[in-house]
Design a protein around this motif. Structure first.
Motif, PDB file in Angstrom:
ATOM      1  N   ILE A   1      16.540  58.137  49.290  1.00 34.25           N
ATOM      2  CA  ILE A   1      15.313  57.786  48.759  1.00 34.25           C
ATOM      3  C   ILE A   1      15.184  57.233  47.456  1.00 34.25           C
ATOM      4  CG2 ILE A   1      14.189  59.429  50.340  1.00 34.25           C
ATOM      5  CD1 ILE A   1      13.610  60.959  47.563  1.00 34.25           C
ATOM      6  N   SER A   2      14.435  56.234  47.196  1.00 34.55           N
ATOM      7  CA  SER A   2      14.078  55.497  45.844  1.00 34.55           C
ATOM      8  C   SER A   2      12.804  56.052  45.197  1.00 34.55           C
ATOM      9  CB  SER A   2      14.224  54.032  45.789  1.00 34.55           C
ATOM     10  OG  SER A   2      15.538  53.748  46.297  1.00 34.55           O
TER      11      SER A   2
ATOM     12  N   GLU B   1      17.437  64.966  39.860  1.00 34.78           N
ATOM     13  CA  GLU B   1      18.271  64.458  40.619  1.00 34.78           C
ATOM     14  C   GLU B   1      17.498  64.355  42.146  1.00 34.78           C
ATOM     15  OE1 GLU B   1      22.214  65.545  40.481  1.00 34.78           O
ATOM     16  OE2 GLU B   1      22.493  65.265  38.399  1.00 34.78           O
ATOM     17  N   PHE B   2      17.419  63.245  42.793  1.00 32.67           N
ATOM     18  CA  PHE B   2      16.826  62.839  44.130  1.00 32.67           C
ATOM     19  C   PHE B   2      17.865  62.440  44.834  1.00 32.67           C
ATOM     20  CE2 PHE B   2      13.237  62.327  40.989  1.00 32.67           C
ATOM     21  CZ  PHE B   2      12.385  63.043  41.508  1.00 32.67           C
ATOM     22  N   GLY B   3      17.643  62.970  46.230  1.00 34.50           N
ATOM     23  CA  GLY B   3      18.672  62.377  47.161  1.00 34.50           C
ATOM     24  C   GLY B   3      18.896  60.716  47.199  1.00 34.50           C
TER      25      GLY B   3
ATOM     26  N   HIS C   1      14.002  59.177  56.751  1.00 33.18           N
ATOM     27  CA  HIS C   1      14.263  59.794  55.788  1.00 33.18           C
ATOM     28  C   HIS C   1      13.245  60.392  54.862  1.00 33.18           C
ATOM     29  CE1 HIS C   1      18.532  57.549  55.426  1.00 33.18           C
ATOM     30  NE2 HIS C   1      18.419  58.752  56.295  1.00 33.18           N
ATOM     31  N   ILE C   2      12.011  60.074  55.484  1.00 32.08           N
ATOM     32  CA  ILE C   2      10.763  60.649  54.852  1.00 32.08           C
ATOM     33  C   ILE C   2      10.763  62.047  54.573  1.00 32.08           C
ATOM     34  CG2 ILE C   2       8.095  60.505  54.616  1.00 32.08           C
ATOM     35  CD1 ILE C   2       8.339  57.852  56.308  1.00 32.08           C
TER      36      ILE C   2
ATOM     37  N   HIS D   1       5.809  58.459  44.418  1.00 36.99           N
ATOM     38  CA  HIS D   1       6.050  57.281  45.128  1.00 36.99           C
ATOM     39  C   HIS D   1       7.295  57.116  45.540  1.00 36.99           C
ATOM     40  CE1 HIS D   1       1.764  56.299  44.394  1.00 36.99           C
ATOM     41  NE2 HIS D   1       1.883  56.989  43.414  1.00 36.99           N
ATOM     42  N   ILE D   2       7.626  56.700  47.022  1.00 36.65           N
ATOM     43  CA  ILE D   2       9.326  56.708  47.207  1.00 36.65           C
ATOM     44  C   ILE D   2       9.350  55.413  48.040  1.00 36.65           C
ATOM     45  CG2 ILE D   2       9.591  59.208  47.092  1.00 36.65           C
ATOM     46  CD1 ILE D   2       9.555  59.166  50.041  1.00 36.65           C
ATOM     47  N   GLU D   3      10.593  55.043  48.054  1.00 36.98           N
ATOM     48  CA  GLU D   3      10.755  54.118  49.019  1.00 36.98           C
ATOM     49  C   GLU D   3      12.094  54.383  49.919  1.00 36.98           C
ATOM     50  OE1 GLU D   3      11.168  49.170  49.040  1.00 36.98           O
ATOM     51  OE2 GLU D   3      12.765  50.111  47.917  1.00 36.98           O
TER      52      GLU D   3
END
Length: 206
Positions: free
Chosen positions: A166-167, A161-163, A137-138, A130-132
């Motif tokens: 995105i959260s 580590e994610f970009g 940026h999806i 699940h991201i925000e």
């Protein structure tokens, strides 16, 4: 980035009988809603929406045209026939380019072949996150490298580590993937088969 255009027509009537007629005519009943937007009942061309889902998946923005009105939307929910898998109804959400949204994105593991062997098997325990983020940026999917995965040391959300754009809304302790010894998986399978033989399947117990 808008992937495609789909055309919709306003539905002035609702109800199961109306939806049945719409499906028989080669269309799909749908609703459109969003922030500061009145919910609208519409119908979509089945071939167009099938093409978008096959080509791009469900985590994309597309341009919905209803009459002279255009709006950026994304698919929020799809209801399918459990027997035929045909789409029965779709929920669409209007999207503002400057407002962050919540959505889910599939996880794609890379480097799996580097750690799997005759004694170790990768078990993917989390298949989507699940991201925000802002609509532009999806990602279509999130690639996670598991080439350094070791037995007894599962990869968790906190380890990835994610970009920055995105959260991640998942909990840090959630396990993405683990390397399990092959004999353990065989033991679990054998135990499940033995239990089914003794107790029976859920269908047998009905």
């Amino acid at each position: 980035m808008l992937k495609s255009v789909i055309h919709g027509d306003v539905r002035n009537q609702t109800g199961s009988n109306v939806c049945h007629r719409i499906r028989n005519a080669g269309h799909v009943p749908a609703v459109v809603y969003g922030y500061n937007v009145n919910t609208r009942a519409i119908e979509l061309d089945k071939k167009e929406i099938d093409h978008i889902i096959r080509s791009y998946g469900t985590n994309v923005l597309f341009d919905l045209q209803v009459g002279d009105n255009h709006s950026s939307v994304m698919i929020k929910e799809i209801q399918r026939n459990p027997l035929t898998n045909e789409i029965r109804h779709i929920d669409l959400q209007t999207i503002a380019s400057n407002k962050a949204i919540h959505t889910t994105v599939p996880i794609r593991l890379i480097g799996k072949e580097k750690v799997e062997s005759s004694i170790g098997v990768v078990q993917q325990q989390l298949r989507e996150v699940h991201i925000e983020c802002l609509p532009d940026h999806i990602p279509e999917s999130l690639e996670i490298d598991i080439s350094s995965l070791a037995p007894g040391n599962p990869l968790k959300i906190a380890d990835v580590e994610f970009g920055k754009e995105i959260s991640i809304l998942n909990e840090d302790y959630e396990v993405v993937a683990a390397l399990t010894k092959a004999e353990k998986i065989m033991e679990e399978t054998e135990e499940a088969d033995l239990l089914e033989t003794i107790v029976g399947t859920p269908e047998d117990l009905k």
